[in-house]
Design an enzyme around this catalytic site. Structure first.
Site, short mmCIF file in Angstrom:
data_model
loop_
_atom_site.label_atom_id
_atom_site.label_comp_id
_atom_site.label_asym_id
_atom_site.label_seq_id
_atom_site.Cartn_x
_atom_site.Cartn_y
_atom_site.Cartn_z
N HIS A 97 -23.38 -47.10 39.47
CA HIS A 97 -22.58 -45.89 39.67
C HIS A 97 -22.47 -45.59 41.16
CE1 HIS A 97 -22.91 -41.35 40.17
NE2 HIS A 97 -21.67 -41.52 39.73
N HIS B 128 -17.73 -40.87 48.39
CA HIS B 128 -18.35 -40.19 47.25
C HIS B 128 -18.02 -38.72 47.43
CE1 HIS B 128 -22.20 -39.29 44.71
NE2 HIS B 128 -21.09 -38.84 44.15
#
EC number: 4.6.1.13
Length: 329
Positions: free
Chosen positions: A63, A113
């Site tokens: 992830h 992110h």
């Protein structure tokens, strides 16, 4: 004369029996050897037959795969989900990479992110994947690509058009769709599109991906996909969601047209005691132990934070071992 015939018959029978025993032994040795190949983490796909769909294979992934360069302690608590680089992740069994990008003013894509720039470019990831696949041609890399943050001022075109014109043209990308089989994907990057506006075919298309949900959708005309991606929930609810989805995957192990994607990640609460690292240190071994105890034939695509060798049993290893039923004796 009769004694000679009897001796001859005994000799022939014993020869046939010995040949059968050695053949059986060799078959078992080959089968055991093939299963053991699963534990060569950089080449674990090698013994799996070509005709198996990727949707049927239990595959570990990471992830927010590109967060490993974050140095600021505050940014690490909030945004870091991997501590080792792409090649380490690949060599430790990961074949699915969660790549999230932003279009820059020089029309390249860099990794993000959320608002955090990760100091990694999309070119870097693709080049690392190409080298890994050159070294390990039996493998495939699945790249989930999402537009993560607004385009920089001065960017020309769109995220999707820039990716497809400047990156996807590379022959390393698989251009076919459908229920993709491993044999077609070996040595290739398979694109999983989480961005809108695509004009190109190839990989897994047309994903509907609601936020913070467990959901089922259909891609590539006839491939059903169930995704568990609850990341803004409490710890107990998250673990239950992971296990419920994994149990459904196990119980549906023979459906070759149904893909299960199971995220084990939780978002940060902003402190060291509720950071992705903290959660992973508990969730990863708990789910790994659950797999180990149940000894399933399928667990789906399992996407984790912090692939490493710290918390035993190791989640990525247990996911890979679930493929032993696919290896023909």
């Amino acid at each position: 004369m009769s004694n000679k015939k009897l001796i001859l018959k005994l000799f022939i029978c014993s020869t046939i029996f010995i040949t059968f025993v050695f053949a059986l032994h060799d078959k078992r040795v080959v089968a055991a050897s093939s299963v053991n190949e699963l534990e060569n983490w950089s080449k674990w796909m090698q013994p799996i037959p070509d005709n198996i769909p990727l949707a049927r294979i239990s595959i570990p992934g990471t992830h927010d795969s590109g967060t490993f360069k974050l140095q600021n302690p505050i940014k690490q608590v909030w945004g870091m989900t991997q501590e080792y680089d792409f090649r380490y992740q690949m060599d430790h069994g990961a074949r699915i990479f969660d790549i999230r990008g932003r279009l820059t003013d020089d029309n390249t894509i860099v990794l993000h992110h959320g608002p955090l720039y990760l100091y990694v470019t999309l070119h870097e990831f693709i080049n690392e994947a190409k080298q890994f696949l050159k070294d390990n041609p039996s493998e495939t890399i699945i790249m989930s690509l999402k537009k993560e943050y607004e385009d920089m001022k001065g960017a020309e075109g769109s995220f999707s058009s820039t990716f497809e014109k400047n990156y996807f043209v590379d022959p390393i990308f698989l251009k076919t769709e459908g229920n993709i089989k491993l044999g077609d994907a070996r040595g290739k990057i398979v694109l999983l599109k989480r961005y809108s506006g695509s004009n190109e075919s190839g990989g897994y298309n047309n994903f509907y991906w609601p936020d913070n949900e467990t959901f089922t959708t259909t891609v590539n005309q006839n491939v059903n996909v169930t995704v568990q991606d609850k990341y803004k929930v409490n710890y107990d609810e998250k673990v239950k969601s992971i296990k419920d989805t994994m149990d459904e995957t196990m119980n549906n192990s023979e459906d070759l047209n149904h893909l299960y994607i199971n995220f084990t990640s939780l978002s940060s609460g902003g402190t060291a005691w509720n950071s992705p690292y903290y959660y992973a240190s508990y969730i990863n071994p708990e789910i790994a132990n659950d797999i180990k105890q149940k000894n399933p034939t399928r667990v789906g695509w399992v996407i984790q934070d912090y692939i490493n060798e710290k918390w035993s049993p190791l989640l990525y290893q247990e996911v890979i071992r679930a493929n032993k039923s696919l290896i023909k004796e």
